[in-house]
Motif scaffolding. Structure first.
Motif: not given
Length: 231
Positions: A100-103, A113-115, A119-122
C-alpha cells in the motif's frame, strides 16, 4: 619417510588452509559490503521467512531509481517480496502495508483486495507493535500531506485496530491518540477528538510520559481546559 617430504607436504597443507581462509574472509567481506547480496542470501536461506522478504522488499522500495526502466525493475522486485510475505503468513500485516505504502508513494492505484484484507488482518490477528507503528506512520503521513491516501483508507485501518481485542495497554493509548488526532485534523470533530484523548488518559493514568503526550494533544486540538484537568 623423508622428513623433508613430510615438512614440504605439511607446509603445502598449511598454505592451502590459509588461502581457503583468506578466500572465505574475502567473500564474507564482500557480502557484508553489499547489502543486496546479504539480504538476498538471507531470503535464499529462509524463503519462508516473512522478515527476510519484508527486509529486502523495503530495501528495493527505498532505492532511488536511476531511470524509468530501473524504477520498474525495483518496483517489481519489491512487489514480489512484499507479496511473498502476504502469502507466507495469513496474519502478517507488514507485507500489505508495504504494498500500500509503495503504491501510494508512487501514485499507483491500489489493488481492490489490499485494504479490506489489511483491515481484516489488523482487526483479527495478534496485534504487534509493528502494526501499531505502521498505522501511526500512515496516519501522520496522510495528515502531513506526504502520502496520497484517502481519509477512508486511514479511517478503516484505525477502526480495524480499535476492534482488535488483543491490543495491550500501550497500544490502546497509541491508537486512541492517533484516532483523536485524525478526528480533529481530518474529520474536524473536536468533541469526538477530545473524547478519545480522555479515554487515552484513563487507560493508564499513572504513566507520566503518556499523560504528557495527551496534554500536548489536548492543547493541539484546542482543549486547554481539558488539558488543565490532567495536570
Amino acid at each position: 619417510r623423508n622428513p623433508h617430504t613430510i615438512l614440504s607436504g605439511g607446509l603445502g597443507l598449511l598454505i592451502f588452509c590459509l588461502l581457503m581462509f583468506a578466500l572465505l574472509t574475502l567473500n564474507r567481506s564482500l557480502l557484508c559490503g553489499d547489502p543486496v547480496a546479504l539480504k538476498m542470501k538471507e531470503v535464499e536461506r529462509h524463503p519462508g521467512s516473512v522478515r527476510a522478504n519484508i527486509e529486502i522488499a523495503e530495501f528495493y522500495a527505498a532505492i532511488p531509481p536511476s531511470s524509468n526502466e530501473n524504477a520498474n525493475e525495483l518496483y517489481a522486485k519489491a512487489y514480489a517480496h512484499f507479496a511473498n510475505a502476504v502469502r507466507i503468513s495469513p496474519i502478517d500485516t507488514l507485507g500489505l502495508f508495504g504494498l500500500v505504502k509503495m503504491n501510494l508513494r508512487n501514485s499507483l492505484p491500489l489493488e481492490n483486495s489490499w485494504i479490506p484484507e489489511l483491515a481484516r488482518r489488523i482487526s483479527t490477528a495478534p496485534f504487534s507493535p509493528a502494526t501499531g507503528n505502521s498505522i501511526q506512520y500512515s496516519t501522520n503521513c496522510y495528515m502531513a500531506q506526504q502520502c496520497n491516501a484517502t481519509p477512508e483508507i486511514i479511517e478503516s485501518l484505525i477502526k480495524a485496530a480499535l476492534e482488535n481485542t488483543s491490543v495491550n495497554t500501550q497500544q490502546r493509548i497509541q491508537l486512541f491518540l492517533v484516532w483523536s488526532a485524525f478526528l480533529y485534523d481530518v474529520k474536524h470533530q473536536a468533541e469526538e477528538a477530545e473524547k478519545y484523548a480522555i479515554l487515552a488518559s484513563n487507560v493508564d493514568p499513572s504513566n507520566l510520559g503518556f499523560q504528557l503526550n495527551i496534554i500536548t494533544l489536548m492543547i493541539n486540538i484546542r482543549k486547554p481546559n481539558s488539558a488543565l484537568l490532567l495536570i
